[in-house]
Motif scaffolding. Structure first.
Motif, PDB file in Angstrom:
ATOM      1  N   ALA A  47      -0.984  -6.328   2.360  1.00  0.00           N
ATOM      2  CA  ALA A  47      -0.786  -5.761   3.700  1.00  0.00           C
ATOM      3  C   ALA A  47      -0.831  -4.248   3.648  1.00  0.00           C
ATOM      4  O   ALA A  47      -0.353  -3.623   2.696  1.00  0.00           O
ATOM      5  N   THR A  48      -1.418  -3.670   4.688  1.00  0.00           N
ATOM      6  CA  THR A  48      -1.409  -2.224   4.886  1.00  0.00           C
ATOM      7  C   THR A  48      -0.876  -1.925   6.278  1.00  0.00           C
ATOM      8  O   THR A  48      -0.958  -2.760   7.189  1.00  0.00           O
ATOM      9  N   ALA A  49      -0.333  -0.729   6.435  1.00  0.00           N
ATOM     10  CA  ALA A  49       0.166  -0.275   7.731  1.00  0.00           C
ATOM     11  C   ALA A  49      -0.445   1.069   8.062  1.00  0.00           C
ATOM     12  O   ALA A  49      -0.556   1.938   7.192  1.00  0.00           O
ATOM     13  N   GLU A  50      -0.851   1.226   9.313  1.00  0.00           N
ATOM     14  CA  GLU A  50      -1.448   2.482   9.777  1.00  0.00           C
ATOM     15  C   GLU A  50      -0.661   3.000  10.969  1.00  0.00           C
ATOM     16  O   GLU A  50      -0.324   2.248  11.882  1.00  0.00           O
ATOM     17  N   LEU A  51      -0.354   4.279  10.942  1.00  0.00           N
ATOM     18  CA  LEU A  51       0.301   4.943  12.059  1.00  0.00           C
ATOM     19  C   LEU A  51      -0.727   5.827  12.741  1.00  0.00           C
ATOM     20  O   LEU A  51      -1.315   6.707  12.107  1.00  0.00           O
ATOM     21  N   ASP A  52      -0.981   5.563  14.013  1.00  0.00           N
ATOM     22  CA  ASP A  52      -2.048   6.249  14.725  1.00  0.00           C
ATOM     23  C   ASP A  52      -1.718   7.724  14.943  1.00  0.00           C
ATOM     24  O   ASP A  52      -0.566   8.151  14.816  1.00  0.00           O
ATOM     25  N   TYR A 104      14.092  -8.821  -1.552  1.00  0.00           N
ATOM     26  CA  TYR A 104      13.159  -7.687  -1.567  1.00  0.00           C
ATOM     27  C   TYR A 104      11.992  -7.955  -2.506  1.00  0.00           C
ATOM     28  O   TYR A 104      12.158  -8.417  -3.627  1.00  0.00           O
ATOM     29  N   VAL A 105      10.776  -7.660  -2.015  1.00  0.00           N
ATOM     30  CA  VAL A 105       9.563  -7.772  -2.822  1.00  0.00           C
ATOM     31  C   VAL A 105       8.970  -6.393  -3.092  1.00  0.00           C
ATOM     32  O   VAL A 105       8.727  -6.004  -4.230  1.00  0.00           O
ATOM     33  N   ASP A 106       8.725  -5.621  -2.037  1.00  0.00           N
ATOM     34  CA  ASP A 106       8.072  -4.315  -2.195  1.00  0.00           C
ATOM     35  C   ASP A 106       8.268  -3.538  -0.902  1.00  0.00           C
ATOM     36  O   ASP A 106       8.587  -4.113   0.160  1.00  0.00           O
ATOM     37  N   ASP A 107       8.078  -2.238  -0.962  1.00  0.00           N
ATOM     38  CA  ASP A 107       8.053  -1.432   0.261  1.00  0.00           C
ATOM     39  C   ASP A 107       7.269  -0.156   0.007  1.00  0.00           C
ATOM     40  O   ASP A 107       6.939   0.185  -1.122  1.00  0.00           O
ATOM     41  N   MET A 108       6.931   0.502   1.092  1.00  0.00           N
ATOM     42  CA  MET A 108       6.255   1.793   1.012  1.00  0.00           C
ATOM     43  C   MET A 108       6.653   2.596   2.245  1.00  0.00           C
ATOM     44  O   MET A 108       7.045   2.052   3.272  1.00  0.00           O
ATOM     45  N   ALA A 109       6.573   3.916   2.111  1.00  0.00           N
ATOM     46  CA  ALA A 109       6.849   4.809   3.228  1.00  0.00           C
ATOM     47  C   ALA A 109       5.781   5.882   3.252  1.00  0.00           C
ATOM     48  O   ALA A 109       5.315   6.332   2.204  1.00  0.00           O
ATOM     49  N   LEU A 110       5.387   6.290   4.439  1.00  0.00           N
ATOM     50  CA  LEU A 110       4.362   7.335   4.544  1.00  0.00           C
ATOM     51  C   LEU A 110       4.892   8.530   5.322  1.00  0.00           C
ATOM     52  O   LEU A 110       5.655   8.394   6.276  1.00  0.00           O
ATOM     53  N   GLY A 111       4.538   9.724   4.843  1.00  0.00           N
ATOM     54  CA  GLY A 111       4.827  10.944   5.576  1.00  0.00           C
ATOM     55  C   GLY A 111       3.810  11.124   6.689  1.00  0.00           C
ATOM     56  O   GLY A 111       2.698  10.583   6.637  1.00  0.00           O
ATOM     57  N   TYR A 112       4.173  11.905   7.689  1.00  0.00           N
ATOM     58  CA  TYR A 112       3.329  11.979   8.893  1.00  0.00           C
ATOM     59  C   TYR A 112       3.322  13.402   9.445  1.00  0.00           C
ATOM     60  O   TYR A 112       4.370  14.032   9.614  1.00  0.00           O
ATOM     61  N   SER A 113       2.114  13.913   9.709  1.00  0.00           N
ATOM     62  CA  SER A 113       1.962  15.250  10.283  1.00  0.00           C
ATOM     63  C   SER A 113       1.218  15.211  11.611  1.00  0.00           C
ATOM     64  O   SER A 113       0.742  16.241  12.091  1.00  0.00           O
ATOM     65  N   GLY A 114       1.098  14.034  12.197  1.00  0.00           N
ATOM     66  CA  GLY A 114       0.449  13.913  13.501  1.00  0.00           C
ATOM     67  C   GLY A 114      -0.928  13.297  13.445  1.00  0.00           C
ATOM     68  O   GLY A 114      -1.463  12.886  14.487  1.00  0.00           O
ATOM     69  N   THR A 115      -1.534  13.237  12.262  1.00  0.00           N
ATOM     70  CA  THR A 115      -2.850  12.610  12.124  1.00  0.00           C
ATOM     71  C   THR A 115      -2.699  11.183  11.609  1.00  0.00           C
ATOM     72  O   THR A 115      -1.679  10.823  11.016  1.00  0.00           O
ATOM     73  N   ARG A 116      -3.708  10.370  11.837  1.00  0.00           N
ATOM     74  CA  ARG A 116      -3.659   8.968  11.440  1.00  0.00           C
ATOM     75  C   ARG A 116      -3.402   8.857   9.940  1.00  0.00           C
ATOM     76  O   ARG A 116      -4.016   9.530   9.126  1.00  0.00           O
ATOM     77  N   LYS A 117      -2.475   7.967   9.568  1.00  0.00           N
ATOM     78  CA  LYS A 117      -2.080   7.832   8.168  1.00  0.00           C
ATOM     79  C   LYS A 117      -1.970   6.358   7.827  1.00  0.00           C
ATOM     80  O   LYS A 117      -1.494   5.559   8.617  1.00  0.00           O
ATOM     81  N   THR A 118      -2.409   6.004   6.609  1.00  0.00           N
ATOM     82  CA  THR A 118      -2.393   4.614   6.151  1.00  0.00           C
ATOM     83  C   THR A 118      -1.718   4.523   4.791  1.00  0.00           C
ATOM     84  O   THR A 118      -1.866   5.408   3.950  1.00  0.00           O
ATOM     85  N   ALA A 119      -0.979   3.447   4.585  1.00  0.00           N
ATOM     86  CA  ALA A 119      -0.379   3.174   3.286  1.00  0.00           C
ATOM     87  C   ALA A 119      -0.390   1.670   3.061  1.00  0.00           C
ATOM     88  O   ALA A 119      -0.443   0.883   4.014  1.00  0.00           O
ATOM     89  N   ALA A 157       1.316   3.776  18.185  1.00  0.00           N
ATOM     90  CA  ALA A 157       0.531   2.600  17.811  1.00  0.00           C
ATOM     91  C   ALA A 157       0.610   2.372  16.308  1.00  0.00           C
ATOM     92  O   ALA A 157       0.384   3.286  15.514  1.00  0.00           O
ATOM     93  N   VAL A 158       0.955   1.143  15.929  1.00  0.00           N
ATOM     94  CA  VAL A 158       1.026   0.742  14.524  1.00  0.00           C
ATOM     95  C   VAL A 158       0.061  -0.414  14.309  1.00  0.00           C
ATOM     96  O   VAL A 158       0.068  -1.386  15.070  1.00  0.00           O
ATOM     97  N   THR A 159      -0.782  -0.304  13.292  1.00  0.00           N
ATOM     98  CA  THR A 159      -1.748  -1.363  12.981  1.00  0.00           C
ATOM     99  C   THR A 159      -1.432  -1.961  11.619  1.00  0.00           C
ATOM    100  O   THR A 159      -1.278  -1.238  10.639  1.00  0.00           O
ATOM    101  N   LEU A 160      -1.331  -3.273  11.571  1.00  0.00           N
ATOM    102  CA  LEU A 160      -1.118  -3.999  10.321  1.00  0.00           C
ATOM    103  C   LEU A 160      -2.390  -4.748   9.963  1.00  0.00           C
ATOM    104  O   LEU A 160      -2.972  -5.441  10.810  1.00  0.00           O
ATOM    105  N   ARG A 161      -2.825  -4.611   8.722  1.00  0.00           N
ATOM    106  CA  ARG A 161      -3.975  -5.374   8.223  1.00  0.00           C
ATOM    107  C   ARG A 161      -3.451  -6.323   7.150  1.00  0.00           C
ATOM    108  O   ARG A 161      -2.956  -5.888   6.111  1.00  0.00           O
ATOM    109  N   VAL A 162      -3.536  -7.594   7.443  1.00  0.00           N
ATOM    110  CA  VAL A 162      -2.924  -8.625   6.601  1.00  0.00           C
ATOM    111  C   VAL A 162      -4.010  -9.512   6.010  1.00  0.00           C
ATOM    112  O   VAL A 162      -4.880 -10.009   6.733  1.00  0.00           O
TER     113      VAL A 162
END
Length: 469
Positions: free
Chosen positions: A273-278, A308-323, A372-377
Motif C-alpha cells: 500500500a502507498t498513500a498520497e497527500l494531494d 502492529y505490522v508497519d507504518d510510515m509518515a511523510l513530511g509535507y510542504s504543500g506539494t503532492r507527496k507519496t510514501a 485529498a488522500v489517495t490510497l493505492r492498494v
C-alpha cells in the motif's frame, strides 16, 4: 405515515407502473427515506454527529464498559471474542484479567484514544504487557505518537503464545496497561484517554507444521496500482473500518482526522500500500505554500488482531507527496517464527487494517481542508488453504477470508461482520439513521401496506356507490 410521505408514495405509484424494476425500487427507497427522515433523532444521526466519542473515535457498538483495576486482586475478567471500553488517567497503570487454557494463543490489542485537543509529546503513548499469575512477563508492546505530535488513536498488543517457553499452561493471566504521559514542568498533562480492548483467541493446529519462517520471498516493491480513483470514505475506528480491495481509492481528511480501512488478505497473499497527500491550495492557511509539517500524514498497518505490522509518515510542504509501506512477505502461519517484526506479524489471513491520520498541525499551516488522500492498494499472489485449525477462532472467522469479505472489498460494506452503507447514497442515509436493511425493508413494506389499504378502502366505497344494473 407522514402526510408528505404518503403524498410522495401516491405520486410515485402512478410512475412505478411505467418504470423498470430498478427505477421502481428507487422510488420505494425514496418513500422509505422519507419515513426515516421523520423518525426522532434521524436528523442528528444523518449529520454524522457522534456525541460522547473522544477524539472522534468510533468505539465498537455494544462494547461493554469496564473499569481497570489498580492491581491484580480486583481485576475485571475479559472474555475473548468480546470488545470492551475503558479509560485511563495520565501516568496511571490499570490491570485486566483473562482465564486461558493451555493450547490456545491469546491476543489483547489495546487502543488508546486521546481527546482531539489533547497536548501530547513524542514520547507519550501506552505500554501493554501480559503476565501470568506469578508475575512473569509473557509479552510486551508499546505505541507512541512520535514526532508528529498529533493526538490520534494508537494501538499496542499483548499476547500469550502457546508452545513458547514463557507463560505456558492453563490459568489466570493479566493484561497491564500503562498510560505514558510527559511529566516535565513545561508540558501540559494529556488527560484521561479512552481505551478499547478486543481480546481474541487463536486455536492450535490439528497437525503442527514447520517451525521456521520462509527464508526467501519477493521483497521487491511492486509497481503502484494505476487507474481512476474510486471514492471510499474511511471509518472512524477498527469496528467501523471500511473494506478495500485492490485498486486506487480516494478520500478526504481534515486536520486531526483518522480514517480506518480493512483489506482482506488470504493465506499466501501479499499486501502492498502507498498513500498520497494531494497538493495544498493554501486556502485559509497561515503559512500557505511556504510552510512545512513534519509527519503530516501517517499510514499504519495492523494485522487481524490489531497487532502492529508497519507504518510510515511523510513530511509535507504543500506539494503532492507519496510514501509507501515496506514490502511484506506473503501471509503464512509459520511467519510467526521469523526474526523481523513485519514477518512475525503477517502470521495469519484475515482483515489487515490500514489507518490513515492527517496531522492536526496541517490546519494552521495549510488551512482546514479537507485534503485529498489517495490510497493505492495491491493484493498479489495466489491464495491457498489455511493451516488447519483444531477449532474456530474467537471471534469466529477472524483468521480467514470469506466470500462476503471479498464482496465487501468491492462494495465498501462491512463484510462478514455486518452490513454498512457501502457506496450507495440511499443506504448511507439509512445507515446514518441507525436503520439496517432489514428494518428499512419493513419500513418500506409498512408504508406500502398503509397506502394500499387506504386505496383499497377508497375503491370499495366508490364501488358501493355505483348504481347496480
Amino acid at each position: 405515515m407522514e402526510p408528505r410521505c404518503t403524498a410522495w408514495w401516491r405520486a410515485g405509484a402512478r410512475q412505478r407502473r411505467r418504470l423498470s424494476p430498478g427505477a421502481a425500487r428507487g422510488s420505494v427507497v425514496g418513500a422509505v427515506l422519507c419515513v426515516v427522515a421523520a423518525l426522532p433523532g434521524a436528523g442528528a444521526a444523518a449529520s454524522g454527529t457522534a456525541p460522547g466519542v473522544p477524539g472522534g473515535y468510533d468505539f465498537a457498538e455494544g462494547a461493554r464498559t469496564v473499569a481497570g483495576a489498580s492491581g491484580t486482586a480486583d481485576a475485571v475478567r475479559l472474555e475473548p471474542g468480546e470488545t470492551y471500553r475503558s479509560s485511563i488517567p495520565a501516568n496511571a497503570t490499570l490491570t485486566y484479567r483473562l482465564e486461558l487454557d493451555a493450547t490456545t494463543t491469546a491476543y489483547v490489542p489495546v487502543t488508546a484514544v486521546p481527546s482531539a485537543d489533547a497536548t501530547v509529546t513524542a514520547t507519550d503513548g501506552i505500554r501493554v504487557r501480559m503476565q501470568n499469575a506469578d508475575g512473569d512477563f509473557c509479552s510486551y508492546g508499546s505505541a507512541r505518537f512520535g514526532a508528529g505530535l498529533s493526538p490520534r488513536p494508537v494501538t499496542a498488543l499483548a499476547m500469550r503464545e502457546a508452545g513458547k517457553t514463557l507463560c505456558q499452561g492453563a490459568g489466570t493471566y493479566y493484561v497491564v496497561v500503562e498510560h505514558v504521559a510527559a511529566s516535565g514542568a513545561d508540558e501540559a498533562p494529556s488527560g484521561d484517554w479512552g481505551l478499547e480492548l478486543a481480546p481474541a483467541e487463536e486455536p492450535r493446529l490439528v497437525q503442527a507444521g514447520a517451525t521456521n519462517a520462509p527464508q526467501a520471498w519477493d521483497s521487491a516493491s511492486p509497481e503502484a496500482v494505476t487507474g481512476e480513483p474510486r471514492r471510499r470514505d474511511g471509518g472512524a475506528g477498527f469496528a467501523s473500518a471500511r473494506a478495500l480491495g485492490q485498486g486506487v481509492w480516494q478520500a478526504e481528511a481534515e486536520p486531526g482526522q483518522t480514517l480506518f480501512y480493512k483489506v482482506p488478505v488470504d493465506w499466501g497473499q501479499q499486501l502492498h500500500a502507498t498513500a498520497e497527500l494531494d497538493a495544498s491550495t493554501g486556502d485559509g492557511g497561515t503559512g500557505g505554500h511556504g510552510g512545512y509539517v513534519s509527519g503530516a500524514l501517517n499510514l499504519s498497518l495492523y494485522n487481524p488482531v490489531r497487532g502492529y505490522v508497519d507504518d510510515m509518515a511523510l513530511g509535507y510542504s504543500g506539494t503532492r507527496k507519496t510514501a509507501a509501506l515496506e514490502p511484506l512477505p506473503p501471509v503464512e502461519y509459520r511467519n510467526r517464527y521469523g526474526v523481523l517484526g513485519e514477518v512475525r506479524s503477517t502470521r495469519f489471513a484475515g482483515a489487515y487494517y490500514l489507518v490513515v491520520h492527517l496531522n492536526g498541525q496541517m490546519g494552521g499551516t495549510f488551512g482546514q481542508g479537507p485534503f485529498a488522500v489517495t490510497l493505492r492498494v495491491r493484493v498479489s499472489g495466489a491464495s491457498h488453504a489455511g493451516p488447519g485449525y483444531a477449532g474456530p477462532s474467537d471471534p469466529r472467522n477472524l483468521f480467514e477470508v470469506t466470500a462476503a469479505d471479498r464482496a465487501a472489498a468491492v462494495t465498501g460494506s462491512g463484510g462478514a461482520g455486518g452490513v454498512t452503507a457501502g457506496d450507495d447514497p440511499a443506504m448511507k442515509v439509512l445507515a446514518a439513521a441507525g436503520i439496517g436493511t432489514g428494518s428499512a425493508l419493513l419500513l418500506g413494506l409498512g408504508a406500502w401496506t398503509v397506502v394500499a389499504r387506504r386505496r383499497a378502502g377508497i375503491q370499495m366505497r366508490v364501488n358501493a356507490q355505483k348504481p347496480t344494473a
